[in-house]
Design an enzyme around this catalytic site. Structure first.
Site: not given
Ligand SMILES: *[C@@H]1O[C@H](CO)[C@@H](O)[C@H](O)[C@H]1NC(C)=O
Ligand SMILES: *[C@@H]1O[C@H](CO)[C@@H](O)[C@H](O)[C@H]1NC(C)=O
Ligand SMILES: *[C@@H]1O[C@H](CO)[C@@H](O)[C@H](O)[C@H]1NC(C)=O
Ligand SMILES: *[C@@H]1O[C@H](CO)[C@@H](O)[C@H](O)[C@H]1NC(C)=O
Ligand SMILES: *[C@@H]1O[C@H](CO)[C@@H](O)[C@H](O)[C@H]1NC(C)=O
Length: 497
Positions: A171, A390
């Site tokens: 991320e 995720e």
């Protein structure tokens, strides 16, 4: 293929008496991977909070219990497991590889593969070698590109015969915003708030973002040149995604959503797909946004074999025109929006440090946000292969986590809808496989399918209801349990707690 999928879904709908979200694993394309994940820092233990130790001591949790954990993965029926390698465990100081760290990862990876579980490895998941921060300021310095590439080289060389899926940076967008614009994540730089001792929120996020893209691209090129022919794996990049909707139907808010997408997605996916930042960002950020040379642009473009999607949140977006403030602009003032989540406020970025993203009991269940993200990636970035690395929801530690099942059930359904509509999504990982040390909220709120007793010296793991549910889904080819199934599951596994 799609036709068959649609028919199956139709039948499932028909037989479930109108409940619109009953589906089974068989509805997913052949080869689709279901998994779960964790990160080195949060699972292994034996890491000092400030990353400034060699992390080689063995008072850890996952670091010692990995055999037991792989057994749990087998029992759960995971196809794949996602985890990260700790750069500072593997290379604890400038120079040689730590043989103990190397052996730990080799053992763990081999054990996974021997049990038919595909390892998905992330190279950079927040933990940075402190010696590189000290020496030259970490990601702010272009020297980090070379050091990251050298580290990736070690990983490809040592683990690449077993690892076929590499994610370079976890991320990257939110890491950069949190670490260099807001200062709420490591390394805690900012100038937009009075809390940080160093940083420059108007320049550093863009410099770091640029260096992360180049570091990724450099590692990806190395893989293609040196390893891909022999190892046959792929190298991807991962971004934090948000499902945006305009808060009103006004043109300004619609435009604000476009701006939010340019800043949150396009900042990274633009260069990776097209070799440059979105025009909108270039216009707004101006000279503070680094410029890709022609060579860099060619290096970055096409360097990601897949997009890793991290997804938890939806936000409704309102356009905000910032008056020139006394402080420097930061990432959010540049983006020029305010965001509100359902049950989740974007202002959580200015929450106290110990509350970042985690001190909520359950995120809002808004699966359309997942569909919107996957549709946007499909339409705007050439329908790349996607792995959802995720997705999950925090709850107070509790074995009876029915709300988590409802959340996962809805989001996996959204993934299936997106695939049916043409998204090239190839895998889905629940965050997280077990309860972890959540750096920013302690142990109170956790995401795990497995309960970990943190007061027990043995850190005993116990399956939550969600682990039983996920396992039933993965193993039995049964339909993803609707509310009746969940009730039955609950009575079958009613536990002593
Ligand atoms: C941040 O950097 C910009 C550009 O170099 C500079 O104009 C500004 O004063 C800096 N802000 C802080 C707080 O150092
Ligand atoms: C499905 O895909 C088509 C074509 O790519 C697109 O126009 C449409 O908006 C998508 N539907 C949804 C619900 O996302
Ligand atoms: C956790 O472990 C402690 C110490 O062994 C024990 O007293 C406690 O009952 C355990 N809690 C649960 C929920 O298992
Ligand atoms: C699930 O499906 C697979 C592939 O169709 C099949 O090989 C397996 O036997 C099935 N398992 C059960 C429990 O029905
Ligand atoms: C619950 O147990 C019953 C009886 O053993 C079994 O038939 C059923 O499939 C189980 N349901 C779930 C959701 O585990």
């Amino acid at each position: 293929m799609n036709k068959i999928l649609m028919v199956t879904i139709f039948l499932a709908l028909a037989s479930s008496g109108g409940c619109g979200n009953v589906y089974s694993r068989k509805d997913f394309p052949k080869g689709f991977s279901f998994g779960a994940g964790a990160s080195a820092y949060q699972w292994e233990g034996a890491v000092d909070e400030d990353d400034n130790q060699d992390n080689g001591d063995i008072t850890s949790d996952g670091y010692h219990k990995y055999k037991e954990d792989v057994q749990l993965m087998v029992e759960t029926g995971l196809d794949a497991y996602r985890f990260s390698i700790s750069w500072s465990r593997l290379i604890p100081s400038k120079g040689p590889v730590n043989p103990k760290g190397l052996q730990f990862y080799k053992n763990f990876i081999e054990l996974l593969v021997n049990h038919g579980i595909q390892p998905h490895v992330t190279l950079y998941h927040y933990d940075h070698p402190q010696y590189l921060e000290n020496e030259y300021g970490g990601w702010l310095n272009r020297k980090s590109i070379e050091d990251f590439t050298d580290y990736a080289d070690v990983c490809f060389r040592e683990f690449g015969n077993h690892v076929k899926f590499w994610t370079t940076i976890n991320e990257a967008n939110i890491y950069t915003i949190g670490g260099y614009s807001d200062g709420l994540l490591p390394p805690g730089h900012c100038s937009s708030r009075s809390k940080c001792s160093s940083g420059n929120s108007s320049t550093e996020p863009y410099i770091v973002g640029h260096n992360l893209l180049l570091a990724h691209a450099s590692a990806s090129r190395l893989y293609k040149q040196k390893y891909k022919d022999i190892q046959g794996g792929s190298v991807g990049f991962s971004v934090f995604t948000i499902g945006f909707t305009p808060s009103t139907s006004s043109t300004n808010d619609e435009i604000a959503v476009q701006r939010a997408k340019a800043f949150i997605f396009g900042w990274m996916l633009g260069p990776l797909t097209y070799g440059d930042y979105p025009d909108e960002m270039k216009r707004i950020v101006g000279s503070r946004l680094p410029v890709f040379t022609e060579e860099e642009s060619a290096l970055v473009k096409g360097s990601s074999d897949f997009v890793g999607v991290i997804h938890y949140l939806a936000a409704s977006v309102t356009s905000v025109t910032h008056v020139k403030s006394q402080r420097d602009p930061g990432f959010f003032t540049d983006m020029g929006i305010s965001m509100k989540g359902r049950k989740l406020h974007w202002e959580l970025y200015i929450f106290p440090r110990n509350c970042f993203l985690f001190c909520l009991d359950k995120y809002a269940i808004v699966p359309w946000a997942m569909e919107a993200v996957l549709e946007y990636i499909k339409e705007s970035y050439g329908n790349p292969p996607v792995y959802i690395l995720e997705n999950g929801t925090p709850m107070k530690q509790n074995l009876q986590d029915t709300p988590r099942i409802e959340f996962l059930h809805a989001y996996i359904g959204a993934v299936l809808n997106s695939i049916t509509n043409g998204s090239d999504t190839r895998g889905y990982f629940v965050w997280s496989f077990m309860d972890l040390y959540e750096l920013l909220s302690g142990y109170e709120y956790s995401f795990g399918l497995y309960f970990v007793n943190f007061s027990d010296p043995h850190r005993k793991r116990t399956p939550k209801l969600s682990a039983h549910w996920y396992s039933a889904v993965l193993k039995d080819n049964t339909t993803f349990l609707g509310s009746q199934g969940i009730a039955q599951l609950q009575s079958n596994f009613s536990s002593p707690y």
